[in-house]
Design a protein around this motif. Structure first.
Motif, mmCIF file in Angstrom:
data_model
loop_
_atom_site.group_PDB
_atom_site.id
_atom_site.type_symbol
_atom_site.label_atom_id
_atom_site.label_comp_id
_atom_site.label_asym_id
_atom_site.label_seq_id
_atom_site.Cartn_x
_atom_site.Cartn_y
_atom_site.Cartn_z
ATOM 1 N N GLU A 1 2.748 3.992 -14.824
ATOM 2 C CA GLU A 1 2.089 2.365 -15.982
ATOM 3 C C GLU A 1 1.848 3.503 -17.105
ATOM 4 O OE1 GLU A 1 -2.682 2.369 -15.004
ATOM 5 O OE2 GLU A 1 -1.925 0.976 -14.480
ATOM 6 N N SER B 1 2.980 3.241 -5.639
ATOM 7 C CA SER B 1 2.844 3.875 -6.791
ATOM 8 C C SER B 1 3.917 4.062 -7.759
ATOM 9 C CB SER B 1 2.121 5.145 -7.031
ATOM 10 O OG SER B 1 0.978 5.433 -8.854
ATOM 11 N N TYR B 2 3.562 2.886 -9.003
ATOM 12 C CA TYR B 2 4.762 3.122 -9.855
ATOM 13 C C TYR B 2 4.185 3.614 -10.983
ATOM 14 C CZ TYR B 2 6.761 -0.561 -6.333
ATOM 15 O OH TYR B 2 6.890 -1.402 -5.718
ATOM 16 N N VAL C 1 3.772 -1.870 -15.972
ATOM 17 C CA VAL C 1 3.779 -1.257 -15.056
ATOM 18 C C VAL C 1 5.589 -1.511 -14.925
ATOM 19 C CG1 VAL C 1 4.235 -1.370 -12.380
ATOM 20 C CG2 VAL C 1 2.132 -1.391 -13.844
ATOM 21 N N THR D 1 0.883 -1.319 0.589
ATOM 22 C CA THR D 1 0.437 0.130 -0.037
ATOM 23 C C THR D 1 0.291 1.283 -0.233
ATOM 24 O OG1 THR D 1 -0.353 -0.075 2.373
ATOM 25 C CG2 THR D 1 -1.678 -1.417 1.475
ATOM 26 N N ASN E 1 -0.644 -4.601 -9.638
ATOM 27 C CA ASN E 1 -0.659 -3.118 -10.885
ATOM 28 C C ASN E 1 0.188 -2.115 -10.350
ATOM 29 O OD1 ASN E 1 -1.374 -2.583 -8.425
ATOM 30 N ND2 ASN E 1 -3.624 -2.622 -9.170
ATOM 31 N N LYS E 2 -0.200 -1.197 -10.903
ATOM 32 C CA LYS E 2 0.520 0.458 -10.552
ATOM 33 C C LYS E 2 0.857 1.050 -8.813
ATOM 34 C CE LYS E 2 -2.803 3.959 -11.030
ATOM 35 N NZ LYS E 2 -3.906 4.986 -12.253
ATOM 36 N N ASN E 3 -0.341 -0.017 -8.333
ATOM 37 C CA ASN E 3 -0.614 0.445 -7.300
ATOM 38 C C ASN E 3 0.269 -1.008 -6.545
ATOM 39 O OD1 ASN E 3 -1.860 2.579 -6.965
ATOM 40 N ND2 ASN E 3 -3.453 1.438 -7.582
#
Length: 362
Positions: free
Chosen positions: A44, A41-42, A61, A38, A230-232
């Protein structure tokens, strides 16, 4: 709404709502509360385009991906999908499958590409294991009912017409080696539409993995496979629509599943159908009877290690119906399924394989 799918170290998310004939999946972002890291953020990147009479969407990502890499990747993906389409589309007169379908020569082997052979082998395997519920020789029936590349008949078939069409349907009429196919009747023709998109998803996903992209999502026409996160940095989720006629994907969900190292494909009766002689007929044809399905099974969602397997299996179970289909799935290893039955009062009842519940987001 948010969902995800992940297959063989693949995971991804699509931010899009669209109507896909016969497919009941609405794909979007990530639902809150799923497992994973959590506060992270990556970057994307997204790629989208058209293929197989529908659209595709890819998300990657990666902290190091550049614009030139994205452009180069899309060119390679488009080239890959074009080759698959040129091999398996019945709407391209020069495709491998069209040339075979048009041929009237019997017992005359035709050379086929390795990718065509892979899909054919999987199709025949699913067909034999399903007792003929999945049968790629169903094309004459598909065309007659108006779901193929030929103009539909304006009526339901008479008994004589149905018997005549069924004479040209059956895997026993197809001879197959690793590099050739042939037919024993000139009228035999093939239809790979119930499995080709799944193969395309797998092929693109494999290409991305081989190119060094570890966190990807690939979707073609509602069929999905994923790798990584995913990006998160979270697990991906996918929503399964409740099979109402006329509803847009994602408006009313039956379930959301959280997946890793799996593909998902859904088949149903409420997106692709025709009204003939006052009767609503499904695009799913039972090769064993020669008729469109008429049971109460409205939707089948299949989880499997490859999208090709999930795609073909979903169609097979849709043909079988809920009782036969659930029993068959329970006896099939490494495949899980959700079957949604439409009751006479318009409500729904669902049946899950014993291992499906572990994927549900509660």
């Amino acid at each position: 709404m948010n969902f995800n799918v992940s297959c063989s170290n693949i995971m991804f998310s699509i931010q899009q709502t669209r109507v896909i004939p016969g497919l009941l999946i609405f794909i979007a972002g990530v639902l809150a509360g799923c497992s994973g890291q959590t506060g992270i953020s990556y970057p994307e990147s997204s790629i989208s385009g058209s293929t197989m009479g529908t659209t595709y969407h890819i998300k990657m990502v990666d902290t190091l991906i550049t614009e030139s890499q994205i452009r180069a990747t899309q060119l390679r993906v488009d080239s890959l999908l074009l080759a698959i389409n040129q091999s398996m589309s019945t709407y391209i007169p020069t495709s491998e499958i069209s040339r075979f379908n048009q041929s009237t020569e019997i017992n005359s082997p035709m050379k086929i590409s390795p990718q065509f052979a892979v899909v054919l082998k999987s199709s025949l395997d699913i067909g034999h294991r399903s007792g003929g519920a999945f049968d790629i020789t169903v094309m004459p029936l598909v065309n007659f009912y108006g779901f193929g590349f030929k103009k539909a008949a304006a009526h339901l078939p008479t008994t004589h017409e149905l018997d005549s069409l069924k004479r040209f349907v059956g895997m026993q009429h197809l001879m197959f080696t690793d590099s050739t196919i042939s037919k024993d009747t000139p009228e035999l023709s093939l239809d790979l539409s119930a499995i080709a998109k799944g193969f395309g998803v797998d092929a693109v996903s494999d290409f991305l993995a081989a190119s060094g992209f570890e966190n990807t999502m690939v979707e073609i026409g509602g069929e999905v496979v994923c790798c990584g996160y995913n990006k998160n940095g979270k697990s991906w989720q996918i929503g399964i629509d409740r099979p109402y006629f006329g509803e847009k994907p994602g408006e009313i969900l039956q379930h959301v599943v959280a997946l890793s190292n799996y593909a998902i494909a859904t088949s149903g009766d409420y997106r692709n159908y025709r009204d003939v002689d006052g009767t609503r007929i499904s695009h799913t044809i039972d090769p064993r009877t020669g008729k469109p399905i008429s049971h109460q099974l409205a939707s089948v969602s299949i989880l499997a290690k490859t999208c090709m397997l999930a795609d073909g299996t979903a169609t097979a179970v849709m043909v079988m119906g809920d009782v036969e289909g659930l029993k068959w799935l329970e006896a099939t290893p490494e495949i899980e399924g959700l079957l949604i039955v439409r009751l006479s009062d318009g409500s729904f009842r669902e049946f899950l394989t014993s291992g499906f519940n572990q994927f549900l987001v509660h």
